[in-house]
Design a protein around this motif. Sequence first.
Motif, mmCIF file in Angstrom:
data_model
loop_
_atom_site.group_PDB
_atom_site.id
_atom_site.type_symbol
_atom_site.label_atom_id
_atom_site.label_comp_id
_atom_site.label_asym_id
_atom_site.label_seq_id
_atom_site.Cartn_x
_atom_site.Cartn_y
_atom_site.Cartn_z
ATOM 1 N N MET A 68 12.791 -72.773 23.409
ATOM 2 C CA MET A 68 13.421 -72.832 22.328
ATOM 3 C C MET A 68 11.858 -72.648 21.704
ATOM 4 N N CYS A 122 16.885 -67.469 13.797
ATOM 5 C CA CYS A 122 17.114 -67.054 14.689
ATOM 6 C C CYS A 122 18.374 -65.669 14.564
ATOM 7 N N ALA A 152 14.790 -63.441 19.852
ATOM 8 C CA ALA A 152 15.883 -63.772 18.492
ATOM 9 C C ALA A 152 16.444 -64.676 18.889
ATOM 10 N N PHE A 189 18.990 -71.932 15.109
ATOM 11 C CA PHE A 189 19.280 -70.913 15.692
ATOM 12 C C PHE A 189 20.147 -70.099 15.170
ATOM 13 N N LEU A 224 9.616 -69.382 22.609
ATOM 14 C CA LEU A 224 10.876 -68.366 22.183
ATOM 15 C C LEU A 224 10.804 -67.818 20.844
ATOM 16 N N MET A 225 10.495 -68.985 19.987
ATOM 17 C CA MET A 225 10.606 -68.640 18.205
ATOM 18 C C MET A 225 9.355 -68.311 17.935
ATOM 19 N N SER A 232 18.282 -66.817 21.559
ATOM 20 C CA SER A 232 18.079 -68.166 21.257
ATOM 21 C C SER A 232 19.338 -69.358 22.008
ATOM 22 N N SER A 257 18.447 -78.243 15.864
ATOM 23 C CA SER A 257 18.753 -76.785 16.831
ATOM 24 C C SER A 257 19.761 -75.744 16.273
#
Length: 422
Positions: free
Chosen positions: A81, A25, A114, A22, A84-85, A117, A18
């Motif tokens: 997540m 992002c 992005a 991030f 979203l990406m 996130s 994660s």
Amino acid sequence: MASELNNDKKAWSVLIVSTLAFTVCFMVWMMFGVIGIPIKKALDLNSTQFGLLMATPVLTGSLVRVPLGIWTDRYGGRIVMAILMAITVPAIWLMSYATAYWHFLTIGLFVGLAGGSFSVGTPYVARWFPKHRQGMAMGVYGAGNSGAAVNKFVAPVLLVAFGWTMVPQVYAAIMLGTVVLFWLFSHSDPAHLVPSNVSFVDQLKALKDPKVLKYCQYYSIVFGGYVALSLWMVQYYVGEFGLDIRVAALLAACFSLPGGVLRAVGGVMSDKFGAHKVTWWVLWVSWICLFLLSYPQTDFTVVTVNGPRTFHIGLNVYLFTGLMFILGIAWAFGKASVFKYISDDYPKNIGAISGIVGLAGGMGGFVLPILFGALMDITGIRSSAFMLMYGVVWVSLIWMYWTEVRQTEVMGANAKPFSLQN
């Protein structure tokens, strides 16, 4: 025992992957901080237009934070997540084909997703760890802010070697690869879901809570200011000190890198000393640094017995970078301590409250670059950006004093005994 060991292994796997997601992002979110400089020159933009260009991705990344926090509580961080990406990949790629100012603004709105996130990963990783380690977990995840520094290392090299259009193409490929890695190594736990029929509007009602408003104010500095200055610093170095874009980006990373990586240290410190103590010292360090950074390059003439003498006062590039480095460290700790407040005060509603506070911080990151540009156009003073931030820190210091510090009893039966360690 085996079950606990397996859960611990999953928790660390989730945290690591994660944090990687991030970081990527955030790197994409800060893209305009570097490629915006040749775009500004090509389109002949003024400082206000340039500020809007850089801030546009921050707008959508901020606005989606609250619904993303709610959806994470409801559906789980893994699926939210990953989707979203994946959505941002086409927009990042299309950025390389933009030619007009409105093209960049429109595509920038989609690339900016992005930035949302953060509100997904914060509750997602926190729920994998016990309460006494949540500050550490959120701090490690938040260290993905260092993607702003990664952008300053990668983008200038690509820009100089191949032109700015190569940057979004490479970033789109990196984002796609990250989606695959995240899905392979992340996990989901139905016990972490928080079923809720609360709407977006209902969640915003949390803003009636004075504590939430106060945390929003703190975060608009330590995160909003971090985002704004991460975007603004490369062109500031180029304009103020006449540096090459690669050198400027490297020095700007002296602020962005500690401002991201050391967030994990801030999380550990917040667990140990408490959110209040860490935030209080962060605001004072910020106040001192911004006061010094605010002073513009100044020449003044004094009439002496030997005739007029002219003196120059101003920060050179080394002192300026040193102060920015200290400011980055302080804000890294502050970003972690604000979210420690949230996990302490709202343990069953981390997703929604972190989304609201993240929205406030992100909106700070959107509004501040535009105000930096407007002040630059109006006054012609580059350090006016720091003057503005100095004023915002004053507001938070006063607010914190009246609502937290002043309530500590120093006399009477309930007074705390004096200790050199307090």
